[in-house]
Every structure is written in structure tokens, then in C-alpha cells.
Scaffold this motif. Structure first.
Motif, PDB file in Angstrom:
ATOM      1  N   GLY A  39       9.808  -0.143  14.207  1.00 48.99           N
ATOM      2  CA  GLY A  39       9.611   1.253  13.812  1.00 48.99           C
ATOM      3  C   GLY A  39      10.129   1.545  12.416  1.00 48.99           C
ATOM      4  N   GLN A  40       9.643   0.763  11.466  1.00 51.00           N
ATOM      5  CA  GLN A  40      10.040   0.949  10.070  1.00 51.00           C
ATOM      6  C   GLN A  40       8.837   1.477   9.296  1.00 51.00           C
ATOM      7  N   PRO A  41       8.708   2.801   9.162  1.00 53.11           N
ATOM      8  CA  PRO A  41       7.537   3.349   8.472  1.00 53.11           C
ATOM      9  C   PRO A  41       7.520   2.961   6.994  1.00 53.11           C
ATOM     10  N   ILE A  43       6.486   4.976   4.908  1.00 54.13           N
ATOM     11  CA  ILE A  43       6.510   6.312   4.280  1.00 54.13           C
ATOM     12  C   ILE A  43       7.753   6.433   3.405  1.00 54.13           C
ATOM     13  N   THR A  45      11.049   7.562   1.721  1.00 51.67           N
ATOM     14  CA  THR A  45      12.194   8.334   2.188  1.00 51.67           C
ATOM     15  C   THR A  45      12.174   9.718   1.552  1.00 51.67           C
ATOM     16  N   SER A 235      16.753   8.778  11.057  1.00 52.63           N
ATOM     17  CA  SER A 235      16.006   7.595  10.638  1.00 52.63           C
ATOM     18  C   SER A 235      14.509   7.814  10.546  1.00 52.63           C
ATOM     19  N   LYS A 236      13.922   8.404  11.594  1.00 55.23           N
ATOM     20  CA  LYS A 236      12.472   8.448  11.709  1.00 55.23           C
ATOM     21  C   LYS A 236      11.905   9.673  11.000  1.00 55.23           C
ATOM     22  N   SER A 239      12.269   9.110   7.311  1.00 53.72           N
ATOM     23  CA  SER A 239      11.983   7.735   6.895  1.00 53.72           C
ATOM     24  C   SER A 239      13.189   7.135   6.170  1.00 53.72           C
ATOM     25  N   THR A 241      15.666   4.884   7.826  1.00 52.04           N
ATOM     26  CA  THR A 241      16.266   4.103   8.907  1.00 52.04           C
ATOM     27  C   THR A 241      17.528   3.354   8.464  1.00 52.04           C
TER      28      THR A 241
ATOM     29  N   ASN B  59      12.564   2.980  -2.849  1.00 52.91           N
ATOM     30  CA  ASN B  59      12.068   4.332  -2.527  1.00 52.91           C
ATOM     31  C   ASN B  59      11.900   4.517  -1.015  1.00 52.91           C
ATOM     32  N   ILE B  60      12.220   3.460  -0.271  1.00 53.55           N
ATOM     33  CA  ILE B  60      12.359   3.586   1.184  1.00 53.55           C
ATOM     34  C   ILE B  60      13.713   2.990   1.558  1.00 53.55           C
ATOM     35  N   ILE B  61      14.589   3.830   2.106  1.00 53.57           N
ATOM     36  CA  ILE B  61      15.891   3.318   2.564  1.00 53.57           C
ATOM     37  C   ILE B  61      15.654   2.755   3.958  1.00 53.57           C
ATOM     38  N   ASP B  62      15.299   1.481   4.001  1.00 56.93           N
ATOM     39  CA  ASP B  62      14.766   0.919   5.246  1.00 56.93           C
ATOM     40  C   ASP B  62      15.772   0.050   5.990  1.00 56.93           C
ATOM     41  N   TYR B  63      15.376  -0.329   7.208  1.00 58.24           N
ATOM     42  CA  TYR B  63      16.153  -1.295   7.970  1.00 58.24           C
ATOM     43  C   TYR B  63      16.259  -2.587   7.178  1.00 58.24           C
ATOM     44  N   CYS B 268      20.777  -2.875  12.095  1.00 58.12           N
ATOM     45  CA  CYS B 268      21.255  -3.445  10.826  1.00 58.12           C
ATOM     46  C   CYS B 268      22.464  -2.690  10.310  1.00 58.12           C
TER      47      CYS B 268
END
Lengths: 412, 412
Positions: A39-41, A43, A45, A235-236, A239, A241, B59-63, B268
Motif C-alpha cells: 500500500g505505497q501510493p 501519489i 506527499t 500514511s495513506k 501519502s 507512509t 517528493n513521496i515520503i514513502d515506506y 519500516c
């Protein structure tokens, strides 16, 4: 060497992440891997959050309060009140993601050996959190054949034993997309009251309800103030996470006081993550509209495209951003591994989360996978084409005899 | 309401943080509170870490990966190799602070009911982590009267039962400042091997050893490759406690594979924290020299100043940035509360960590407090003056009969 613990041995590999080494290998071979497993969009942040990071004005990145920054707790309270969930900031603890909120709740509420009832398929890590805290998961099974409709509440009641201490639901549901009706929540409320149970409601996808479905928070159901623990996360929605900022909220102050003792031991949630989350909660409504419309479009595409593949079936999810999908294969986990290890189409492949990990009895989801529709339409289209080609050449393909019996999916 | 869990009831309030509400009340009354209770230095965070935050370019703070970012794991491996601790990046998992590293280790290595031996006084949260995971803490007691010298290893061996599964030490020690000699580590190695135990070494203060004391890492002791788990953190070294980035390292790959399953469940470590930590590890040597010299100067001041107060005694710590101090009071916790609730001197007071929370048997530390010398000299001077005045007017003051017997502290 000394023996690994029993909980360490029982701990499952995450179905969402266990294929990561195979994906890394495929990438090293120059193959593009469409990650539908997690579930890592893709999109962006919330710009508010990114700006808060870039303008972070402390010169000491220091410990914060164990309950979370007071300003963030107040910002969450404002957010909840705006959506008609009356929570004071003192009802709110900031956690290291919703993940920690669930672990802390299990530690606070359940003893080793106690039981928690969970409708399945369930978010796979619920089982992991329970294993980590020596809690037994008792599933109430729904099935893909009838679109994962929630089993009657009587099925929940049948599972109650003297060891039952809690029920956990995810609303809207990961992985099924089920949106709980007010009536279902009231039935659960009655059950929770009758047997004096804790009630954990994971509502991290509450903004993503489709087809005019109305979201009801468990916090809006009266009569379970002392039993209810709300789990949430930024997180979701934004965007973000990787911030690892979640919420554990309850109107039961004794419970929160106990949870706070566990929070004190781990000192505090991440400093910069909290600053970014606080800014994210001020995101303009246009941002959330944009996020919503993206997921709606992606859902509409993917449900049609999947059901158009021969032998594939997926029900229409009413919320969140996942579908549980039945594939015409001998074993969905073997197929998922094969897709990463053996297959490519135009130098691309697809990473899936094997469905068995979302069931207590792993035989149940043997032909299913969870797909997260978190990629932009163009990538989703490539991914689904890849999946179709993969299914066509997979050696373990098994076309169901009566695939035409499945109800055609209609999107309002 | 349903009953709170047994572990929730047993969980202690952190001695380091439980007085926070009283401190907040004092602050609201306009009193400046010198926080000597917590290991939060007032030293500026490594500029490298701050710069990395300000220039975060995602630009995405992701897992991220559940094991931590590969680039950060490699950076840690480089750092360890430079200080003669040979660890490959695959021996390293990134955790949410050293706190999570300890909890994960307990979950991986010990079953509910298993025992872990800890020399006391110990870092209070060791007890909390054990309680959270249903593990029994078995203390080996050292005492302030003989300067917290480590008890003979035979005392450790006496505590071993069929339930004993691990030993944990902190080197240099929080709260006593004890620096383990190579000989002591080798004796522990022999014990660990003889009884096939896990050996947890928390080395987050390794750069802070005074008076020419030589730090030996447990990773430099041969023959316990499968037993040893190294706990580490960037928090103290780079004054970046709020990043929540720690390390769990071991050469036992089976153990790490099991721990990774727990890591997968919580997804993470914090994204931006990891980016900042990676930059911090590139801090120039001048930064670490500056940090070291600050703490050395503060230690030299505070040990003298405390021992100069009538009835106060503290041994000379050889590392880390804490002193355990004996106060001429009836009950150090009552005194610590009184300092926040009833006392002020020039609109200032001092927040202390009651010593009893650092012992298994809380009667043992009844007259002791832990002081973190984390404030700049000017503030420390004010704080100690405040403490002296507080002791003079505290109604529960009890001057020891033989305070002159204490050995005078000499600093080389």
C-alpha cells in the motif's frame, strides 16, 4: 547457538514484503517491477508535509513527549471534530505508525494466550502483531465467492470463549474493501458490550469510500466509550507512509494511562515525522479530493480490467485501495514467485501479495492475491497487461470450470 | 470495562519521564526547570543531519525496506569497520531507536517467562521492555558504596536457572558510567558460552569514555558470534535523539532473519530520520571531538560540585553522561516531586530521575537519583546550586552519620 524464541519461530514472513528479495533480483536483471504488493501510493506527499520538512527550524532534533507532541495531538483533535468524531487531544496518543498503535493496544489490553476475533481475510500484519505479543487470532471467515460480505454477527458470537478479550476490524477494510454499515457497527457494539470486550477499529482509510458509501466511525457509535480503541495514521491520507506517524485514541483514560507507560519506554515518536504530520493535517481540501479521485479512477479501471481476464475474479471494493483477486492458478504464492523469478513481458513484471497470508488458515487464500491499486493509470494498465500475459504462460494455470457463474461487476 | 492486561498493570511508569506532568505544572507557574532527568543533551544536532533534513529531495515520503535503507546500513558498516568492529551491512538492521532494537531482540530470543540477567542499577527501560514482552528481569546488584564496581562474574553465574536465556549489559553504562574492561567482557563471553545464552550489548555511548579508558566492543571479543546482539543508536553520538534511528547488529544470520519478520510487520523505520542519520554518520571528527569535550568538562564539574554538597555522594563515572547520586533525603522520589511541586530558588528548580526505578528491588535506590549532565556548564552550575538549596530546605532531609567516610573523588 541458543534457540530462537517460539514467537520468533511462529512469526510469519509478511506476505506483503517476503517477495522483496526476488523483486530486487529481477530489478538487478533490468526488469521493471510494478509493485502492486504494498500500500505505497505513487501519489505525491502532501506539499504541506514536504514544506514542513524543508523548513524544520529546530537546531536540536530532540526527544518529544512520550504521548506525542501536544500541538499535533490538538491538530488531530481539530481534524476529528471537523469530521464529527468528538475526541479531545487528551484522548489521543501519537504512535509510530498505526502499526505501533496496534501492538501497544494488544500489550495494554490482552494477556499472553488471550484471544482476539478478526474477520478474515484480514490485514496480514494483524496476525504478526498478535504473534509478537503472544495473542491468539480467532478468524471469522468471509469468502470471495460472495464478495466478502461480512459474516452475520452470530458467527462472531460463536467464536467467543472465556479467553476472548477483543475484536479488531479495519473499516473500510484492507484487503477486502468492505465498508461497515452503521447497523453492522451497532451489532458489533452490542456484542462487545454483552461480553465486555475491547473493540479495536482501524480506520486509516476512512476518506476512501466509493459509490456514495457513507463512512461511520466506531467513535460515532454510543455505548462503547470504555471499550473502543481507534487506530489511525497519516500514511495513506497524505501519502506519507514513511513518516511513521499514527494515532491510538480512546475515551477510556485508564487504558490510555496504561498505554502511556509503554510509550514512555520507547521514549517518543519521530520528531520530524510529527512536525510533517502536523502540517499535513492542514492540507487543503483540494489535495484530499485529488487523492480520492485518483483512487476512484484506479479502482474503476482495475476491477473491470481484472474481471476481463479469463478465469480471474475480483469483487468490487467499496473503500480503501485494495482488491482481493482470485487467479486461475494452482497456487498464488508460487505464481507470484514465478512472476518475479521466471517471467517478463516487455522487460516488465508484477509483484503481488499472495492471498494466503491474509487468512488464518492459509489454505483458504491459496488462489488469491491482494492487489494494491496504488500506481498511476498508465502503470496500472501495463501491470495488468503483464499479469494477463503471465497468467497465459504460467505452467500452473488452472482455468475454473464455472468462471462464467461469477456475477458481473457493475460500478455505479 | 474490560480489564487491562497483566503486563499493562505490571508496567512501571518510567522514572525518567513520570514526573513530566509535575514539571509542566512548574513551568506554567513561570519556573525554569533544569532537566537533569533525561539523556537529552542541549548540544546542537550534527549540522550534517540538519542539512539532510532541509535538503530532503524526495517528493513521496514513502515506506523503505523493513531492514532499513541499504545505503544507511552500508554507512553504518563503514563506520563500524573504521572503529575496528567488523560488521557487514547484512549484519545490520536499522531500528526505531535502540529502544526498538531491544524489544525486537527480546521478542526474537526469549519466550514469555524466560529470564534475562542484568547488572543493576540498569537503564530503567530495560525493565519496561522485559515487562512488555513478558520476560523476567534477574538483577545482579552493584552498589553506590563501592562505586558501582561490577560484581564478580560468579555473581552472574549464581543467578542462572533453566529459564535463563540472555544477559544484557550497557557499556559504557547508563546509569553508572561503568566502562567494561576486556577482561570483564571475556568473563561474560565464557559464561555466555558455557550456558549457551544470548548476549545483548548496548553500546550507544561508546564514544564517551573518560580518563584514558579504552572502550572494547563485545563485537571485538571472539567466540560469541552466534550469541551476540549489538544495540546501537545515533541519538547520543550526534545529539539527534528525536530521529528514532537505532541499530540491531549480529553475525547470527538466522537470528537476523527472524528479527526481520518482526521488522516487516511494522513496515519500516522513519524515512527522514534514516536520511538524516546517514548524513550524521559523515559528521566531521571535529563535531565528535566537540561533543566529547563538552561532556568531559560537564562531568568533571558535576562530580566535584555534587560531592561538595553536604551529605551528597556520587562516584566518578568513566563513561556515558550520567551519574548515580546518593542524596541526604528520606526518599529521593518524594524529594524529586517536592522539588517540582513545592520548591523554587530564583524562579528555578531541578528535575531528577528517582533512582529506585533503576533497580529491580526499588528499595535499593531509595536515596539515589540519576542525573544526566546534558546541560551546558552555566545551566549545570545553576542547577546544582538549586539542588543544594533544595536539599537544605527539604523537610525530609536526613544527613548521613558517616558521610566523611566516602572516598574523595579524584579526576585524572
Amino acid at each position: 547457538m541458543p534457540e530462537i524464541s517460539r514467537r520468533g519461530q511462529l512469526m510469519p514472513n509478511s506476505p506483503i514484503r517476503k517477495l522483496v528479495p526476488l523483486a530486487e533480483k529481477a530489478i538487478r536483471k533490468g526488469i521493471k517491477v510494478h509493485r502492486l504488493n504494498i500500500g505505497q501510493p505513487d501519489i505525491l506527499t502532501s506539499p504541506n508535509a514536504l514544506k514542513a520538512v524543508h523548513t524544520y527550524d529546530g537546531n536540536i532534533i530532540d526527544y518529544g513527549h512520550s504521548a506525542g507532541n501536544e500541538s499535533l495531538r490538538k491538530k488531530f483533535s481539530d481534524y476529528y471534530k471537523k469530521i464529527n468524531i468528538p475526541l479531545d487531544y487528551e484522548d489521543i496518543l501519537i504512535t509510530i505508525g498505526a502499526s505501533e498503535a496496534i501492538i501497544l493496544t494488544l500489550m495494554t489490553c490482552l494477556n499472553a494466550g488471550d484471544e482476539i476475533i478478526v474477520p478474515e481475510p484480514f490485514y496480514a500484519n494483524y496476525f504478526s502483531f498478535a504473534t509478537a505479543t503472544d495473542v491468539e487470532v480467532i478468524p471469522v471467515t468471509s469468502s470471495i465467492e460472495n464478495g466478502f460480505v461480512l459474516p452475520p454477527i452470530t458467527e462472531f458470537e460463536k467464536k467467543i470463549t472465556p479467553k476472548t478479550k477483543a475484536i479488531i476490524i479495519c473499516n473500510p477494510n484492507n484487503p477486502t474493501g468492505h465498508l461497515y454499515s452503521r447497523k453492522e457497527l451497532e451489532q458489533l457494539r452490542d456484542l462487545v458490550n454483552k461480553h465486555d470486550l475491547f473493540f479495536l477499529c482501524d480506520e486509516v482509510y476512512r476518506e476512501l469510500c466509493y459509490d456514495g458509501g457513507i463512512f461511520t466511525s466506531a467513535m460515532q457509535i454510543e455505548g462503547i466509550e470504555k471499550n473502543l480503541i481507534l487506530i489511525d495514521s497519516v500514511s495513506k491520507r497524505y501519502s506519507a507512509t514513511g513518516l511513521r506517524v499514527g494515532v491510538l485514541a480512546s475515551r477510556n483514560r485508564e487504558l490510555l494511562q496504561t498505554t502511556l507507560k509503554f510509550c514512555q519506554a520507547r521514549l517518543c515518536p519521530p520528531n520530524i515525522g510529527q512536525v510533517a504530520a502536523e502540517a499535513a493535517l492542514d492540507s487543503p481540501p483540494e489535495y484530499l479530493d485529488y487523492v480520492f479521485n485518483e483512487f476512484l479512477e484506479r479502482r474503476n479501471f482495475i476491477v473491470h480490467a481484472l474481471n476481463d481476464i479469463e478465469g480471474v475474479y475480483c469483487p468490487l471494493p467499496k473503500g480503501a485501495f485494495y482488491v482481493m483477486v482470485k487467479l486461475p492458478v494452482d497456487d498464488a504464492e508460487k505464481f507470484s514467485m514465478w512472476m518475479l523469478e521466471e517471467f517478463e513481458y516487455n522487460k516488465q513484471t508484477v509483484m503481488l501479495a499472495p492471498g494466503s497470508g491474509f487468512y488464518y488458515n492459509t489454505d483458504l487464500g491459496k488462489q488469491e492475491v491482494r492487489i494494491a491499486y496504488v500506481l498511476k493509470l498508465k502503470d496500472l494498465k501495463n501491470a495488468i497487461e503483464c499479469l494477463q500475459k503471465g497468467l497465459e504462460s504460467y505452467p500452473g494455470r488452472i482455468l475454473p470450470k464455472a468462471s462464467a457463474d461469477h456475477v458481473k461487476i457493475k460500478i455505479a
